[in-house]
Structures are given as structure tokens and as C-alpha cells.
Motif scaffolding. Sequence first.
Motif, PDB file in Angstrom:
ATOM      1  N   ASP A 138     109.365  47.994 -26.793  1.00  0.00           N
ATOM      2  CA  ASP A 138     108.128  48.399 -26.133  1.00  0.00           C
ATOM      3  C   ASP A 138     107.609  47.394 -25.115  1.00  0.00           C
ATOM      4  OD1 ASP A 138     107.576  46.616 -28.198  1.00  0.00           O
ATOM      5  OD2 ASP A 138     105.535  47.363 -28.446  1.00  0.00           O
ATOM      6  N   ASP A 139     107.667  46.091 -25.432  1.00  0.00           N
ATOM      7  CA  ASP A 139     107.069  45.108 -24.537  1.00  0.00           C
ATOM      8  C   ASP A 139     107.819  45.014 -23.206  1.00  0.00           C
ATOM      9  OD1 ASP A 139     109.257  44.138 -25.876  1.00  0.00           O
ATOM     10  OD2 ASP A 139     108.454  42.125 -26.203  1.00  0.00           O
ATOM     11  N   VAL A 140     109.165  44.877 -23.270  1.00  0.00           N
ATOM     12  CA  VAL A 140     109.925  44.745 -22.026  1.00  0.00           C
ATOM     13  C   VAL A 140     109.955  46.074 -21.267  1.00  0.00           C
ATOM     14  CG1 VAL A 140     111.332  42.850 -22.879  1.00  0.00           C
ATOM     15  CG2 VAL A 140     112.109  45.191 -23.230  1.00  0.00           C
ATOM     16  N   GLY A 141     109.981  47.183 -21.992  1.00  0.00           N
ATOM     17  CA  GLY A 141     110.022  48.487 -21.338  1.00  0.00           C
ATOM     18  C   GLY A 141     108.750  48.795 -20.579  1.00  0.00           C
ATOM     19  N   ILE A 142     107.625  48.540 -21.202  1.00  0.00           N
ATOM     20  CA  ILE A 142     106.345  48.796 -20.532  1.00  0.00           C
ATOM     21  C   ILE A 142     106.150  47.851 -19.356  1.00  0.00           C
ATOM     22  CG2 ILE A 142     103.841  48.683 -20.869  1.00  0.00           C
ATOM     23  CD1 ILE A 142     104.355  49.605 -23.775  1.00  0.00           C
ATOM     24  N   GLU A 143     106.563  46.598 -19.516  1.00  0.00           N
ATOM     25  CA  GLU A 143     106.463  45.642 -18.411  1.00  0.00           C
ATOM     26  C   GLU A 143     107.316  46.089 -17.220  1.00  0.00           C
ATOM     27  OE1 GLU A 143     107.270  40.868 -17.530  1.00  0.00           O
ATOM     28  OE2 GLU A 143     107.510  41.703 -19.544  1.00  0.00           O
ATOM     29  N   ALA A 144     108.438  46.748 -17.504  1.00  0.00           N
ATOM     30  CA  ALA A 144     109.316  47.230 -16.433  1.00  0.00           C
ATOM     31  C   ALA A 144     108.835  48.533 -15.823  1.00  0.00           C
ATOM     32  CB  ALA A 144     110.734  47.409 -16.967  1.00  0.00           C
ATOM     33  N   GLY A 145     107.752  49.123 -16.378  1.00  0.00           N
ATOM     34  CA  GLY A 145     107.181  50.326 -15.792  1.00  0.00           C
ATOM     35  C   GLY A 145     107.467  51.604 -16.539  1.00  0.00           C
ATOM     36  N   PHE A 146     108.153  51.514 -17.693  1.00  0.00           N
ATOM     37  CA  PHE A 146     108.487  52.714 -18.451  1.00  0.00           C
ATOM     38  C   PHE A 146     107.342  53.111 -19.379  1.00  0.00           C
ATOM     39  CE2 PHE A 146     112.631  50.909 -17.351  1.00  0.00           C
ATOM     40  CZ  PHE A 146     113.288  52.027 -16.845  1.00  0.00           C
ATOM     41  N   GLU A 147     107.355  54.366 -19.785  1.00  0.00           N
ATOM     42  CA  GLU A 147     106.295  54.940 -20.613  1.00  0.00           C
ATOM     43  C   GLU A 147     106.514  54.628 -22.092  1.00  0.00           C
ATOM     44  OE1 GLU A 147     104.533  59.447 -21.546  1.00  0.00           O
ATOM     45  OE2 GLU A 147     105.981  59.112 -19.916  1.00  0.00           O
ATOM     46  N   ARG A 148     105.420  54.296 -22.787  1.00  0.00           N
ATOM     47  CA  ARG A 148     105.521  54.045 -24.225  1.00  0.00           C
ATOM     48  C   ARG A 148     105.764  55.371 -24.954  1.00  0.00           C
ATOM     49  NH1 ARG A 148     103.872  50.281 -27.969  1.00  0.00           N
ATOM     50  NH2 ARG A 148     102.805  48.987 -26.396  1.00  0.00           N
ATOM     51  N   ILE A 149     106.619  55.325 -25.996  1.00  0.00           N
ATOM     52  CA  ILE A 149     106.870  56.544 -26.765  1.00  0.00           C
ATOM     53  C   ILE A 149     106.463  56.406 -28.235  1.00  0.00           C
ATOM     54  CG2 ILE A 149     108.682  57.457 -25.278  1.00  0.00           C
ATOM     55  CD1 ILE A 149     110.764  56.260 -27.065  1.00  0.00           C
ATOM     56  N   ASP A 150     106.384  55.177 -28.733  1.00  0.00           N
ATOM     57  CA  ASP A 150     105.841  54.956 -30.079  1.00  0.00           C
ATOM     58  C   ASP A 150     105.411  53.496 -30.178  1.00  0.00           C
ATOM     59  OD1 ASP A 150     108.127  53.379 -30.666  1.00  0.00           O
ATOM     60  OD2 ASP A 150     109.191  55.077 -31.538  1.00  0.00           O
TER      61      ASP A 150
END
Length: 390
Positions: free
Chosen positions: A113-125
Motif C-alpha cells: 500500500d505505501d509504495v503503491g499509493i506513493e506511485a499514484g495507484f489506488e488503494r484497494i484494502d
Amino acid sequence: MLSTLELTQGGRPRAFQRLGGRFLLSWQVDLARDLGCSRIVCLADGESEQLDEVREQVEGFGLDFQMVRGPLPLVGLLTADQELVVIADGLVADRELVRELMGQGRGVVALPDDVGIEAGFERIDASHAWGGIIVTRANIAQQLADMPPDSDTISLLLRLALQAGTRLIPLDEEALESGDWLLVRERAALAQREETLLDRSVEQVSWSAPGLALSRRLARALAPDGLERGGTIAMVLGALGLVGAIASASYDYAFPAVASFLAGSFAFASGEALAGLKSRLRGTGGAASRARLLHNLLDLALLAVLTLPATAYNALERVFLPLMLIGLLRLAATLAPARGENAWRDRTSVAFVLLVSAWFGSLEQTMAALCVATLGFCLFFRRKSQITLA
């Protein structure tokens, strides 16, 4: 495949930003083809020239292309027995990595979640962010009929896929760090990805084949702007060079003939390099067969340049040395190890040596010396046997 066209901060859809001379949406079409898609559906506000260009690309692959404006039209396009591939707007992903991940079957690509959201992706859980690709059953799209027409279609499909129990496929965060997996948000990141992509795709040729090495470096310098028409222009210049060489040789102008062949040979090598780089970037074939065709054409032209003018009385005498030289060069290329093969295939370098000798009026002596040197290589070099003794 389903993708969207969302605006960047500059007001231009991310899908129409260019990478390696192509729209990002075109790269996503390649991903969809790799995943077996037969229809490309694009969510957009309306038609545009750029979208028409992508439509031509898709239909050129023999696939269907459709544009929809929201979730409701999408419901009528899908049936329950179909597979649905969803690709996030602005996603640039390495094709080999995508094939490796999705070779596991249906799933939602997920990042921590942390690296994904920082890269601009949407949180899923609580612990994951969406990685930008979904492969799931198309029957989940039927529920879009109950949603408001101005809903975010991609987010809805993501939630519906997760509610249907579609498994998560973990993506290593190293793919983000290396640039193999990128959600484009700014031009600087896209430019960096473009440089990496071009560096990886250009053919690496050592300076043992100076003509080929220089042509590959020229192709890299001209990319990406020169990829679209550069190869064609270089091929035309190469053809003109060979025609000029044969015409000069027929009038017994040795130096201009070899000089024109040298220019034509380098132009052909540059055109081959540009076309090969373009093919590797787009994942299309034909580069090897095209290279063989050009190599054969160059050898025939070189044979004519070194033989003409010839009459019925001296044709055999004039053709002997050039034919022997070209035959030995081709034989040496088959005997050489893979990393040394290009040195014997490089006709630009051979033409340069012949040009110097033509200036000093020693063309035949130089051809004879090259024949002896190449024959020595062929006689004394032995490729390691691939046969295992029982």
C-alpha cells in the motif's frame, strides 16, 4: 481490454503522451494483445485524431476497436463468458513482466500500500494498492447497469472484481524502482523511462565492426523522433547510393563507384538499425529477415561494382577476385563466434578499405590481400564442436 483517457495537469490525455515515438495507449494495446484480447474498448469523452490513429493500429492487428463514454454502454458490449482485461490510464509496464504475472491466470495486480499509493495507484484494502491491471470474468460488468452514468468506470470494475473474489497477484516494488512499472504522472518520469527503453532496445555492436557500430549509435541518437520515417529515408538514400555505384562502375570510374557504395552501404546499415530498433520497441517481427535481405543486396551490388565494366572476353577474369572475396567473407561470418560475426558482415568497413586502395590504384591487390587474410581465418579457425561424444 478496457482503458481510459484521463487528462494530465497540462490538459492532454495521458494516453496520448508519447513514449518512443508512440502514444502510451498504443503501448497498452500491445499489452492487451499479449494477454489475448480480441477487442479494445476505450473510455473517452469523444472522438479525436489521436484516437483514430490508435483505431487504425488496432484494426491493423485484426482486432475490434470501440469507444464508449461511460459504464452503461460497456454493459451491452460484454457477455458473461468473456474475459475482461482492465488497464489503468497512463500505465507503462514491461511486456515480459506483464506476461510473467498474468501467466498465472485471472487476478488483480497489487502493490504494497505505501509504495503503491506513493506511485499514484489506488488503494484497494488496508495493505494493498492496485497495480494497474485486472484480468477477470466479464460478468462483473453487468452490475454497472445499476450505477450512475457519471461513475468512475475503472474504479467500479476494480471494486467489483475484488468483491467477486478475484485473487491478488503481488508485484514486487523493485519494478517501480527500475521503471519497468510506471504510472505516468509527470513528463520527467516518462522521459527517463523512454531513455531506458531505447537504451535496452538498441542493438549493441562492438567496434570490431565499425560501420555497423556507428550505424547503431546513429540510430540511437535519432530515436525516438527519427523512428517513424528515418528508416525509410535511409533505405532510399542507400538505394540511390548503390545505383550510383553501379552506374559509376559501368563507366570504369573505380573511386567514385566504391565511394558511392560506401555511402549506400552505411545508409542501408543505418536504415536497418532504425527499422530494427522500431521493431523491437513495438514487438513486431521481421527484423532478421530484413537484415538478411539487405545483406544479400549489398553483396550483389558490391560484386557488380568490383566486376564492371566487363565484356564477354574478360568477364570470368574480372569476376573471380570479387566473387572469391565476397564468398570468403560470408564463409568467415558463419565460422566466427557470435560476438565476432558482425566484423565479417560489415560491408561499410570493407568498402572503406577498398576506397583507400582505389585512391592509390591498387584495388585488385587489396582484394587479393583481403582474400588471403579471410581464407587464413577460415582455415585456421574452428568453431567448437557442438557434438557430444558417447
